[in-house]
Design a protein around this motif. Structure first.
Motif, PDB file in Angstrom:
ATOM      1  N   UNK A 264       2.159  -0.504 -21.713  1.00 11.67           N
ATOM      2  CA  UNK A 264       3.500  -0.796 -21.772  1.00 11.67           C
ATOM      3  C   UNK A 264       4.077  -0.553 -20.587  1.00 11.67           C
ATOM      4  N   UNK A 265       3.814   0.634 -19.873  1.00  8.51           N
ATOM      5  CA  UNK A 265       4.467   0.714 -18.620  1.00  8.51           C
ATOM      6  C   UNK A 265       4.191  -0.393 -17.617  1.00  8.51           C
ATOM      7  N   UNK A 266       2.810  -0.872 -17.670  1.00  6.50           N
ATOM      8  CA  UNK A 266       2.603  -1.846 -16.603  1.00  6.50           C
ATOM      9  C   UNK A 266       3.319  -3.284 -17.136  1.00  6.50           C
ATOM     10  N   UNK A 267       3.508  -3.422 -18.372  1.00  4.90           N
ATOM     11  CA  UNK A 267       3.989  -4.702 -18.807  1.00  4.90           C
ATOM     12  C   UNK A 267       5.661  -4.691 -18.434  1.00  4.90           C
ATOM     13  N   UNK A 268       6.169  -3.562 -18.381  1.00  6.66           N
ATOM     14  CA  UNK A 268       7.721  -3.342 -17.953  1.00  6.66           C
ATOM     15  C   UNK A 268       7.825  -3.605 -16.508  1.00  6.66           C
ATOM     16  N   UNK A 269       6.767  -3.044 -15.520  1.00 11.67           N
ATOM     17  CA  UNK A 269       6.748  -3.386 -14.099  1.00 11.67           C
ATOM     18  C   UNK A 269       5.943  -4.626 -13.939  1.00 11.67           C
ATOM     19  N   UNK A 270       5.559  -5.472 -14.869  1.00  9.50           N
ATOM     20  CA  UNK A 270       4.774  -6.598 -14.646  1.00  9.50           C
ATOM     21  C   UNK A 270       3.899  -6.530 -13.671  1.00  9.50           C
ATOM     22  N   UNK A 271       2.990  -5.502 -14.049  1.00 12.31           N
ATOM     23  CA  UNK A 271       1.488  -5.186 -13.146  1.00 12.31           C
ATOM     24  C   UNK A 271       0.403  -5.256 -14.141  1.00 12.31           C
ATOM     25  N   UNK A 272       0.492  -5.824 -15.276  1.00 10.89           N
ATOM     26  CA  UNK A 272      -0.701  -6.037 -16.127  1.00 10.89           C
ATOM     27  C   UNK A 272      -1.772  -6.842 -15.387  1.00 10.89           C
ATOM     28  N   UNK A 273      -1.634  -7.736 -14.618  1.00  9.85           N
ATOM     29  CA  UNK A 273      -2.363  -8.312 -13.662  1.00  9.85           C
ATOM     30  C   UNK A 273      -2.670  -7.474 -12.794  1.00  9.85           C
ATOM     31  N   UNK A 274      -3.809  -7.710 -12.039  1.00  8.63           N
ATOM     32  CA  UNK A 274      -4.078  -7.028 -10.670  1.00  8.63           C
ATOM     33  C   UNK A 274      -5.325  -5.977 -10.839  1.00  8.63           C
ATOM     34  N   UNK A 275      -5.389  -5.031 -10.083  1.00  6.26           N
ATOM     35  CA  UNK A 275      -6.447  -4.098 -10.097  1.00  6.26           C
ATOM     36  C   UNK A 275      -5.971  -2.609  -9.842  1.00  6.26           C
ATOM     37  N   UNK A 276      -6.604  -1.685 -10.451  1.00  2.00           N
ATOM     38  CA  UNK A 276      -6.293  -0.109 -10.031  1.00  2.00           C
ATOM     39  C   UNK A 276      -5.743   0.532 -11.137  1.00  2.00           C
ATOM     40  N   UNK A 277      -6.139   1.745 -11.201  1.00  3.90           N
ATOM     41  CA  UNK A 277      -5.812   2.601 -12.394  1.00  3.90           C
ATOM     42  C   UNK A 277      -4.300   2.915 -12.461  1.00  3.90           C
ATOM     43  N   UNK A 278      -3.853   3.076 -11.551  1.00  4.19           N
ATOM     44  CA  UNK A 278      -2.358   3.688 -11.166  1.00  4.19           C
ATOM     45  C   UNK A 278      -1.312   2.726 -10.735  1.00  4.19           C
ATOM     46  N   UNK A 279      -1.290   1.423 -11.307  1.00  7.81           N
ATOM     47  CA  UNK A 279      -0.535   0.223 -10.909  1.00  7.81           C
ATOM     48  C   UNK A 279       0.941   0.326 -11.843  1.00  7.81           C
TER      49      UNK A 279
END
Length: 109
Positions: free
Chosen positions: A94-109
């Motif tokens: 959900x945090x990644x979706x809010x920040x629009x970082x669902x794509x990409x790589x890395x555990x802490x994006x």
């Protein structure tokens, strides 16, 4: 079914060296079972033109159950509840979706 209930019930079937102090065994089992899932999907692509027929889906469901069992055992070995693991995963996504970082790589994006 509640994930923690599954975890408790699955734990009663754990038969491997040093149950309760051995995260390596379920980690290796998880890798093996995930590989079996991948192999069945690969064969759907190779032999069935990408069509997941009912028998293949049924076979995959059994393999996914084995994956879940090993995830459960590894979580137990690490002192983690499956409900907590699942909730933390949803919060992360959900945090990644809010920040629009669902794509990409890395555990802490």
């Amino acid at each position: 079914m509640d994930l923690n209930d599954y975890q408790l019930q699955a734990r009663t079937t754990a038969r491997y060296p040093d149950v309760g102090a051995n995260p390596i065994y379920p980690t290796l089992g998880l890798c093996g079972e995930a590989g079996e899932v991948a192999d069945k999907v690969k064969k759907v692509l190779r032999d069935r033109g990408g069509v997941f027929e009912p028998q293949v889906v049924e076979d995959l469901a059994l393999e996914l159950g084995d994956v879940l069992w090993y995830v459960s055992q590894l979580a137990s070995e690490l002192g983690l509840g499956l409900d907590d693991v699942a909730q933390a995963n949803l919060a992360k996504l959900e945090g990644r979706a809010r920040r629009r970082t669902l794509g990409g790589s890395g555990d802490h994006r």
